[in-house]
Write a protein that holds these residues in place. Structure first.
Motif, short mmCIF file in Angstrom:
data_model
loop_
_atom_site.label_atom_id
_atom_site.label_comp_id
_atom_site.label_asym_id
_atom_site.label_seq_id
_atom_site.Cartn_x
_atom_site.Cartn_y
_atom_site.Cartn_z
N GLY A 173 9.32 -1.02 13.77
CA GLY A 173 8.72 -0.60 12.71
C GLY A 173 7.43 -0.19 12.81
N ASP A 174 6.70 0.22 11.74
CA ASP A 174 5.41 0.23 11.50
C ASP A 174 4.81 0.24 10.02
OD1 ASP A 174 5.23 3.21 10.21
OD2 ASP A 174 6.33 3.45 12.08
N PHE A 175 3.52 -0.26 9.80
CA PHE A 175 3.12 -0.60 8.45
C PHE A 175 1.76 -0.50 8.33
CE2 PHE A 175 2.44 -4.57 10.64
CZ PHE A 175 1.43 -5.07 9.84
N TYR A 176 1.15 -0.53 7.27
CA TYR A 176 -0.28 -0.30 6.66
C TYR A 176 -0.30 -1.28 5.30
CZ TYR A 176 -4.71 0.67 5.04
OH TYR A 176 -6.04 0.50 4.42
N ILE A 177 -1.28 -2.14 5.21
CA ILE A 177 -1.28 -2.89 4.23
C ILE A 177 -2.93 -3.28 4.04
CG2 ILE A 177 -0.77 -5.13 5.02
CD1 ILE A 177 0.37 -5.77 2.30
N GLU A 178 -3.56 -3.19 2.76
CA GLU A 178 -4.80 -3.62 2.67
C GLU A 178 -4.93 -4.55 1.12
OE1 GLU A 178 -7.72 -0.35 0.05
OE2 GLU A 178 -7.02 0.05 2.29
N GLY A 179 -5.90 -5.52 1.13
CA GLY A 179 -6.18 -6.12 0.13
C GLY A 179 -7.39 -6.97 -0.02
N GLU A 180 -7.91 -7.94 -1.02
CA GLU A 180 -8.80 -8.72 -1.12
C GLU A 180 -8.26 -9.90 -0.16
OE1 GLU A 180 -10.22 -9.32 -5.14
OE2 GLU A 180 -10.76 -7.41 -5.41
N GLU A 181 -9.07 -10.26 0.80
CA GLU A 181 -8.99 -11.34 1.94
C GLU A 181 -9.56 -12.82 1.15
OE1 GLU A 181 -9.70 -14.29 4.88
OE2 GLU A 181 -11.18 -13.15 4.37
N THR A 182 -8.41 -13.01 0.31
CA THR A 182 -8.50 -14.45 -0.42
C THR A 182 -7.04 -14.91 -0.99
OG1 THR A 182 -8.97 -13.28 -2.77
CG2 THR A 182 -10.96 -14.09 -1.33
N GLY A 183 -6.39 -15.60 0.02
CA GLY A 183 -5.32 -16.08 -0.20
C GLY A 183 -4.17 -15.23 -1.13
N LYS A 184 -3.72 -16.01 -2.17
CA LYS A 184 -3.02 -15.15 -3.09
C LYS A 184 -3.30 -13.82 -3.64
CE LYS A 184 0.04 -19.22 -4.31
NZ LYS A 184 0.50 -19.96 -5.39
N GLN A 185 -4.73 -13.92 -3.73
CA GLN A 185 -5.36 -12.47 -4.22
C GLN A 185 -5.15 -11.52 -3.43
OE1 GLN A 185 -6.80 -12.32 -6.85
NE2 GLN A 185 -7.65 -10.18 -6.79
N PHE A 186 -4.65 -11.48 -2.10
CA PHE A 186 -4.63 -10.55 -1.15
C PHE A 186 -3.32 -9.94 -1.66
CE2 PHE A 186 -2.25 -8.84 2.47
CZ PHE A 186 -3.05 -8.00 2.96
N TRP A 187 -2.30 -10.63 -2.20
CA TRP A 187 -1.01 -9.91 -2.65
C TRP A 187 -1.01 -9.12 -3.87
CZ3 TRP A 187 2.16 -8.63 1.35
CH2 TRP A 187 2.10 -9.69 2.32
N LYS A 188 -1.74 -9.76 -4.51
CA LYS A 188 -2.17 -9.17 -6.03
C LYS A 188 -2.68 -8.16 -6.00
CE LYS A 188 -2.39 -13.75 -8.66
NZ LYS A 188 -3.30 -14.51 -9.44
N THR A 189 -3.68 -7.71 -5.00
CA THR A 189 -4.47 -6.66 -4.68
C THR A 189 -4.01 -5.54 -3.80
OG1 THR A 189 -6.09 -7.67 -3.35
CG2 THR A 189 -6.53 -7.68 -5.77
N SER A 190 -2.78 -6.01 -3.15
CA SER A 190 -2.45 -5.29 -1.94
C SER A 190 -1.68 -3.84 -2.19
CB SER A 190 -1.16 -6.06 -1.31
OG SER A 190 -0.03 -6.19 -2.13
#
Length: 362
Positions: A156-173
């Motif tokens: 498979g393949d993927f792309y993901i981005e978010g703020e690099e601060t723990g759980k904040q990454f998933w909240k902003t992903s």
């Protein structure tokens, strides 16, 4: 400039490496390094470039220093994610950290990836990658630190981005990807066990389904595309092709509270002569040369590990979702409608349903 030769360094008492290279210039230094390590923790390396600044610059001028590293690691880790024989190029220019290209082995499979951290944008973390012929069970356990749900060969393949601060990454992903698993099995999904119980397939069919608790549901192919927004994974073409049963699903999975909200289409396979001979009212949902039961619609809602399962009236399912499920299972939209009506409003004893020809004429 300065030349470095055979320097040994240890980072956070975990990562030991040997370094050689050179730095040219002092006012705007350009540094080129070659680093090799037998064992390394990539998070230790990343923190060197993204940690708090010890000295606050008095002016707002842009840092023009440039760093480029050619790195190799025999055994590495990124959190709980383990890999081998990694080679990568690390660059730190204008406050943007880049790890690319990144190539490594995952068991018998291979993977390539890219990591970028933009320090101008609140350490915005961007990750993309591609995996080929990896072990799905191992990848799942490393990513989620629990027993894997899927076995088989993963690509498979993927792309993901978010703020690099723990759980904040998933909240902003934000991002998306595509996944395929071949010749595998799906296990420990209580929702599917409930569905099979509602269908009562063990009494209707001349074959038995596998032990879901021990063996899992074997399949020849599992495939899906998905996109993620603020930690919620949306999928609209999830499909499982299995010798015993085909499954299609649309819905969403919340990675923050681990809940699911999904509509499933279930299509059991194989010959069902027992239905034709003993339960005539099922004849109208039979089709094809093998006379296989067409489909049943269900919803899964609640905690992902143990969702609530219920039969779904077609009237509550959007035409878009029905169309996607129909295309995945190879079913006409009209037949999906009639099947759903039967599941939610079964006929009374002695009542017969129209044949497919009568439905067409009407």
């Amino acid at each position: 400039g300065i030349t470095f030769e055979n320097i040994a360094v240890t980072v956070e008492n975990k990562t030991a490496a040997k370094i050689s290279g050179m730095m040219r210039g002092y006012r705007t230094p350009h540094t080129f390094l070659e680093i090799s390590s037998e064992k390394a923790d990539i998070l230790d390396v990343i923190r060197l470039f993204t940690g708090p600044q010890r000295i606050k610059q008095s002016n707002k001028s842009q840092n023009k220093a440039q760093l480029e590293i050619s790195a190799s690691v025999k055994q590495g880790s990124l959190g709980s994610f383990l890999f081998e024989n990694a080679e990568a190029t690390i660059k730190d220019r204008s406050n943007v950290f880049t790890l690319f290209p990144l190539d490594f082995n995952l068991g018998k499979g291979t993977a390539t990836g890219r990591v970028e951290i933009d320090k101008h944008r609140n350490n915005l973390l961007k990750i993309s990658g591609q995996a080929v012929n990896c072990d799905a069970d191992s990848v799942y356990q490393m990513l989620f630190e629990k027993k894997g749900i899927f076995r088989g060969t993963l690509s498979g393949d993927f792309y993901i981005e978010g703020e690099e601060t723990g759980k904040q990454f998933w909240k902003t992903s934000q991002g998306g990807g595509h996944l395929q698993i071949r010749d595998g099995a799906m296990r420990d999904l209580k929702g599917f066990a409930q569905i099979f119980s509602l269908l009562n397939v063990s009494q209707l069919f001349t074959f038995s389904l596998p032990d879901m608790d021990n063996e899992g549901l074997p399949f020849s192919r599992l495939e899906t595309s998905a996109n993620i927004t603020d930690g919620i994974l949306h999928f609209d073409d999830f499909s499982i092709i299995s010798p015993a049963i085909n499954i299609s699903a649309v819905g969403q999975l919340n990675s923050l509270d681990q809940t699911i909200d999904s509509t499933l289409g279930i299509k059991p396979l194989r010959t069902v002569d027992i239905i034709l001979s003993r339960v005539p009212l099922f004849g109208w949902v039979l089709t094809g040369d093998e006379e296989a039961l067409i489909t049943a619609l269900f919803t899964l809602k609640g905690p992902a590990e143990n969702p609530k399962v219920s039969a779904t009236p077609v009237s509550s399912v959007t035409k878009t979702a029905l169309g996607i499920i129909g295309r995945t299972l190879g079913l006409p939209f009209r037949m999906l409608q009639k099947t759903g009506e039967f599941l939610t409003t079964p006929p009374r004893p002695g009542e017969t349903l129209p044949s497919p020809n009568e439905e067409t004429n009407n």
